[in-house]
Design a protein around this motif. Structure first.
Motif, PDB file in Angstrom:
ATOM      1  N   ALA A 355       0.814  -1.210   0.000  1.00 27.20           N
ATOM      2  CA  ALA A 355       0.000   0.000   0.000  1.00 27.20           C
ATOM      3  C   ALA A 355       0.850   1.265   0.000  1.00 27.20           C
ATOM      4  CB  ALA A 355      -0.940  -0.002   1.200  1.00 27.20           C
ATOM      5  N   GLY A 356       2.142   1.145   0.289  1.00 23.35           N
ATOM      6  CA  GLY A 356       3.017   2.317   0.302  1.00 23.35           C
ATOM      7  C   GLY A 356       3.787   2.440   1.604  1.00 23.35           C
ATOM      8  N   LYS A 357       4.479   3.551   1.752  1.00 25.59           N
ATOM      9  CA  LYS A 357       5.299   3.775   2.933  1.00 25.59           C
ATOM     10  C   LYS A 357       4.433   3.834   4.186  1.00 25.59           C
ATOM     11  CE  LYS A 357       9.248   4.155   0.786  1.00 25.59           C
ATOM     12  NZ  LYS A 357      10.344   3.164   0.949  1.00 25.59           N
ATOM     13  N   ASN A 358       4.974   3.310   5.282  1.00 25.47           N
ATOM     14  CA  ASN A 358       4.262   3.321   6.546  1.00 25.47           C
ATOM     15  C   ASN A 358       5.262   3.425   7.688  1.00 25.47           C
ATOM     16  OD1 ASN A 358       4.787   0.297   7.493  1.00 25.47           O
ATOM     17  ND2 ASN A 358       4.207   0.241   5.321  1.00 25.47           N
ATOM     18  N   VAL A 359       4.781   3.737   8.845  1.00 25.06           N
ATOM     19  CA  VAL A 359       5.621   3.865  10.034  1.00 25.06           C
ATOM     20  C   VAL A 359       5.268   2.732  10.984  1.00 25.06           C
ATOM     21  CG1 VAL A 359       6.224   5.310  12.008  1.00 25.06           C
ATOM     22  CG2 VAL A 359       5.805   6.359   9.771  1.00 25.06           C
ATOM     23  N   ALA A 380      -4.858  10.264  20.479  1.00 27.06           N
ATOM     24  CA  ALA A 380      -3.754  11.230  20.479  1.00 27.06           C
ATOM     25  C   ALA A 380      -3.112  11.329  19.099  1.00 27.06           C
ATOM     26  CB  ALA A 380      -2.717  10.823  21.525  1.00 27.06           C
ATOM     27  N   MET A 381      -2.980  10.201  18.417  1.00 25.10           N
ATOM     28  CA  MET A 381      -2.387  10.218  17.081  1.00 25.10           C
ATOM     29  C   MET A 381      -3.284  10.965  16.095  1.00 25.10           C
ATOM     30  SD  MET A 381       0.612   8.720  16.915  1.00 25.10           S
ATOM     31  CE  MET A 381       0.854   8.019  15.279  1.00 25.10           C
ATOM     32  N   GLN A 382      -4.597  10.793  16.196  1.00 30.53           N
ATOM     33  CA  GLN A 382      -5.506  11.481  15.286  1.00 30.53           C
ATOM     34  C   GLN A 382      -5.493  12.992  15.528  1.00 30.53           C
ATOM     35  OE1 GLN A 382      -7.084  10.638  12.639  1.00 30.53           O
ATOM     36  NE2 GLN A 382      -6.674   8.430  12.726  1.00 30.53           N
ATOM     37  N   ARG A 383      -5.376  13.396  16.795  1.00 29.52           N
ATOM     38  CA  ARG A 383      -5.294  14.832  17.089  1.00 29.52           C
ATOM     39  C   ARG A 383      -4.013  15.431  16.507  1.00 29.52           C
ATOM     40  NH1 ARG A 383      -7.135  13.194  22.244  1.00 29.52           N
ATOM     41  NH2 ARG A 383      -4.992  13.334  23.057  1.00 29.52           N
ATOM     42  N   ALA A 384      -2.917  14.686  16.625  1.00 24.88           N
ATOM     43  CA  ALA A 384      -1.626  15.213  16.174  1.00 24.88           C
ATOM     44  C   ALA A 384      -1.453  15.110  14.666  1.00 24.88           C
ATOM     45  CB  ALA A 384      -0.495  14.464  16.885  1.00 24.88           C
ATOM     46  N   PHE A 385      -2.028  14.070  14.068  1.00 23.69           N
ATOM     47  CA  PHE A 385      -1.832  13.815  12.634  1.00 23.69           C
ATOM     48  C   PHE A 385      -3.179  13.464  12.011  1.00 23.69           C
ATOM     49  CE2 PHE A 385       1.741  12.191  15.179  1.00 23.69           C
ATOM     50  CZ  PHE A 385       2.739  13.079  14.785  1.00 23.69           C
ATOM     51  N   PRO A 386      -4.032  14.440  11.787  1.00 20.57           N
ATOM     52  CA  PRO A 386      -5.407  14.171  11.318  1.00 20.57           C
ATOM     53  C   PRO A 386      -5.433  13.347  10.030  1.00 20.57           C
ATOM     54  CG  PRO A 386      -5.163  16.467  11.975  1.00 20.57           C
ATOM     55  CD  PRO A 386      -3.783  15.883  11.980  1.00 20.57           C
ATOM     56  N   GLY A 387      -6.326  12.370  10.037  1.00 18.08           N
ATOM     57  CA  GLY A 387      -6.547  11.571   8.837  1.00 18.08           C
ATOM     58  C   GLY A 387      -5.687  10.329   8.713  1.00 18.08           C
ATOM     59  N   ILE A 388      -4.660  10.184   9.559  1.00 20.50           N
ATOM     60  CA  ILE A 388      -3.818   8.986   9.463  1.00 20.50           C
ATOM     61  C   ILE A 388      -4.648   7.740   9.765  1.00 20.50           C
ATOM     62  CG2 ILE A 388      -1.639  10.132  10.044  1.00 20.50           C
ATOM     63  CD1 ILE A 388      -2.102   8.851  12.902  1.00 20.50           C
ATOM     64  N   VAL A 409      -5.861   8.416   3.253  1.00 25.56           N
ATOM     65  CA  VAL A 409      -6.156   7.845   1.930  1.00 25.56           C
ATOM     66  C   VAL A 409      -5.839   8.836   0.828  1.00 25.56           C
ATOM     67  CG1 VAL A 409      -7.989   6.956   0.448  1.00 25.56           C
ATOM     68  CG2 VAL A 409      -7.921   6.295   2.857  1.00 25.56           C
ATOM     69  N   ASP A 410      -6.182  10.117   1.038  1.00 23.48           N
ATOM     70  CA  ASP A 410      -5.992  11.108  -0.026  1.00 23.48           C
ATOM     71  C   ASP A 410      -4.546  11.608  -0.121  1.00 23.48           C
ATOM     72  OD1 ASP A 410      -5.942  12.516   2.318  1.00 23.48           O
ATOM     73  OD2 ASP A 410      -7.346  14.075   1.683  1.00 23.48           O
ATOM     74  N   ARG A 411      -3.670  11.086   0.743  1.00 24.68           N
ATOM     75  CA  ARG A 411      -2.258  11.479   0.682  1.00 24.68           C
ATOM     76  C   ARG A 411      -1.361  10.243   0.756  1.00 24.68           C
ATOM     77  NH1 ARG A 411      -2.211  16.729   0.773  1.00 24.68           N
ATOM     78  NH2 ARG A 411       0.048  16.903   0.993  1.00 24.68           N
ATOM     79  N   SER A 412      -1.818   9.176   0.086  1.00 25.47           N
ATOM     80  CA  SER A 412      -1.099   7.899   0.168  1.00 25.47           C
ATOM     81  C   SER A 412      -0.295   7.569  -1.082  1.00 25.47           C
ATOM     82  CB  SER A 412      -2.077   6.758   0.446  1.00 25.47           C
ATOM     83  OG  SER A 412      -3.056   6.680  -0.576  1.00 25.47           O
ATOM     84  N   GLY A 413      -0.280   8.458  -2.061  1.00 23.91           N
ATOM     85  CA  GLY A 413       0.459   8.178  -3.289  1.00 23.91           C
ATOM     86  C   GLY A 413       1.943   8.419  -3.128  1.00 23.91           C
TER      87      GLY A 413
END
Length: 490
Positions: A355-359, A380-388, A409-413
């Motif tokens: 699916a692409g790069k991941n952490v 906490a992750m959603q607040r810091a990094f919305p949409g992940i 999803v919209d920034r996964s390319g």
């Protein structure tokens, strides 16, 4: 091919003399690889995250030849980078970029030395693959329970050097608990034979446990005596749909009370994991008509019969449904169905990679805290990094989660990869701070290697770090064993 490097010293920069690998060729029996094109595969980690350089790759034929290679490296002040199947996920078996290392591959040490069905033990060379141990044990009517997706490639030496875990830790323990004895070549090139196969031996410090999990920074594991178990009469697999990790923990408690020690595996898988697998592996099928937020994959190993195991599982699922712990459940009725359920779990990492790069985060917290940890840290992750997207799966039964992050999803390319990876340090800090707040560990089964070396030092106490450095200095005074891994430079 010659290799030289420059190193710092009290008087400034000191240039080390170039090394001619032909002198190494004459010191041991086996294969020596010196062509840079052939070395490249050994100097690159499995995830292609780390790229190093090496003088040569040595593949000795015997433990005596391993010792000879280490002695040559000690004389020439050349780093030794032990390597098994090169399937590690933390860069622990990859040389640095200095070009002053020898990759010590154990690929030619492939003997099954002994198998004792009365002692329930098997002694194998470090280069024997996990799958080969499984096969040898099964032929003798025995089980070696360490289970990893990379079993066809990963080796016993690497499994022990990273203290590998896998799906069956709940019942049988990790690699450390499955090892009775070791054979090790020390940093001085001496051979310690501790292949005693004993379950009780209180005659001194446990040297075995020093080398297990040390990632080749103290010595080279060349052989091991491993625990075996009788083959189970039956293995039954089931999958249950649950609302959240809290419900999964309630199911774990109920399963342990009803199944006892026959409960072999208890895996948590989020619905996003299933979606990724089904998208990238369309031959797989969803086991439920309606999706749920999370799923639990369970396996039991029964010593009586398949009918007995199946009846126990059916009773468990009936109670879990009656108590509204699970939303739905399926029990595999054949080996094919069981393999299909396990494929949904084992293909998650590969699907996420496609699916692409991941952490990635390989963490553990006390089992009872997993529900709260996932709930609070996700928020906490959603607040810091919305949409992940949180890709949460792993070994719930022993407290180990693979708590991974994919981009929105919209920034996964591919065009967004650099932007996403730039967030990795901040993501790591948030997740790992949460892990420590829950009294957990930032590396549960993948090892520290290069990936988590510096982060680990941040969370360890000064006393812990000082003790580990003293052990390193005592066993590897020249600092040649896998430098740059495990402990950060002072």
């Amino acid at each position: 091919m010659n290799a030289g490097s420059t190193t710092g010293s009290a008087g400034g920069e000191q240039t080390l003399p170039p090394i001619d690998p032909d002198s190494l060729r004459d010191s041991f029996r086996g294969r020596l690889i010196t062509d840079p094109a052939d070395i490249e595969a050994f100097a690159t980690d499995w995830r292609r995250r780390y790229f190093g350089r090496a003088i040569a790759v040595a593949q000795p034929d015997t433990v005596e030849d391993v010792a000879a290679v280490v002695r040559w490296c000690a004389r020439n002040r050349v780093a030794v980078v032990p390597q098994g199947g090169n399937t590690g996920l933390s860069g622990g078996a990859t040389p640095d970029a200095s070009g002053r290392s020898v990759v010590l591959s154990l690929a030619r040490l492939t003997r099954v030395r002994a198998l004792d069905t009365i002692n329930n033990s098997i002694t194998v060379d470090a280069g024997v693959t996990l799958a080969q141990v499984h096969e040898a044990a099964h032929t003798a009517g025995r089980l070696y329970p360490l289970s990893l997706p990379s079993e066809g490639t990963c080796t016993i030496g690497g499994n022990l050097s990273t203290n590998a875990g896998g799906a069956a830790v709940l019942r049988y323990g990790n690699a450390r608990e499955l090892c009775l004895g070791l054979e090790v070549v020390t940093a001085e090139g001496e051979n310690w034979n501790g292949l005693r196969g004993l379950r009780k031996d209180n005659t001194g410090y446990d040297l075995r446990d020093l080398f297990i999990g040390a990632e080749g920074t103290l010595g080279v594991i060349t052989a091991a005596t491993l625990k075996l178990y009788p083959l189970p009469a039956a293995q039954i697999t089931a999958m249950a749909a649950v609302r959240d990790p809290h419900a999964a923990l309630r199911l774990l408690e109920l399963a342990q009370s009803m199944l006892g020690s026959t409960l072999t595996a208890f895996e948590l898988i989020s619905n996003l994991c299933i979606d990724l697998v089904l998208h990238h592996f369309p031959d797989q099928r969803h086991p439920f008509a309606q999706a749920a937020p999370y799923y639990v994959l369970l396996e039991t190993s029964d010593s009586e019969s398949e009918a007995h195991a199946g009846a126990q599982f059916e009773a468990l699922m009936e109670q879990a449904l009656d108590q509204e712990i699970v939303l739905d459940a399926v029990v595999a009725t054949s080996g094919t169905q069981s393999r299909s359920l396990w494929a949904l779990r084992e293909l998650v990492s590969e699907a996420q990679a496609l699916a692409g790069k991941n952490v990635k985060h390989d963490i553990s917290v006390p089992i009872s805290s997993i529900g709260t940890f996932v709930e609070q840290t996700n928020e906490a992750m959603q607040r810091a990094f919305p949409g992940i997207r949180m890709v949460v799966f792993g070994h719930l039964g022993d407290g180990n989660l693979h708590y991974n992050v994919s981009p929105p999803v919209d920034r996964s390319g591919p065009e967004h990869e650099d932007e996403f990876l730039a967030l990795q340090p901040a993501m790591n800090r948030l997740v790992h701070d949460a892990v420590i707040a829950f009294h957990g560990s930032i590396s549960a089964e993948h090892g520290l290697g290069q990936l988590r070396r510096d982060e680990n030092a941040r969370y360890k106490s000064d006393v812990e770090m000082a003790l580990m450095r003293r052990i390193k200095q005592a066993l590897d005074p020249l600092g040649i064993m896998n430098p740059g891994k495990y402990l950060p430079p002072q």
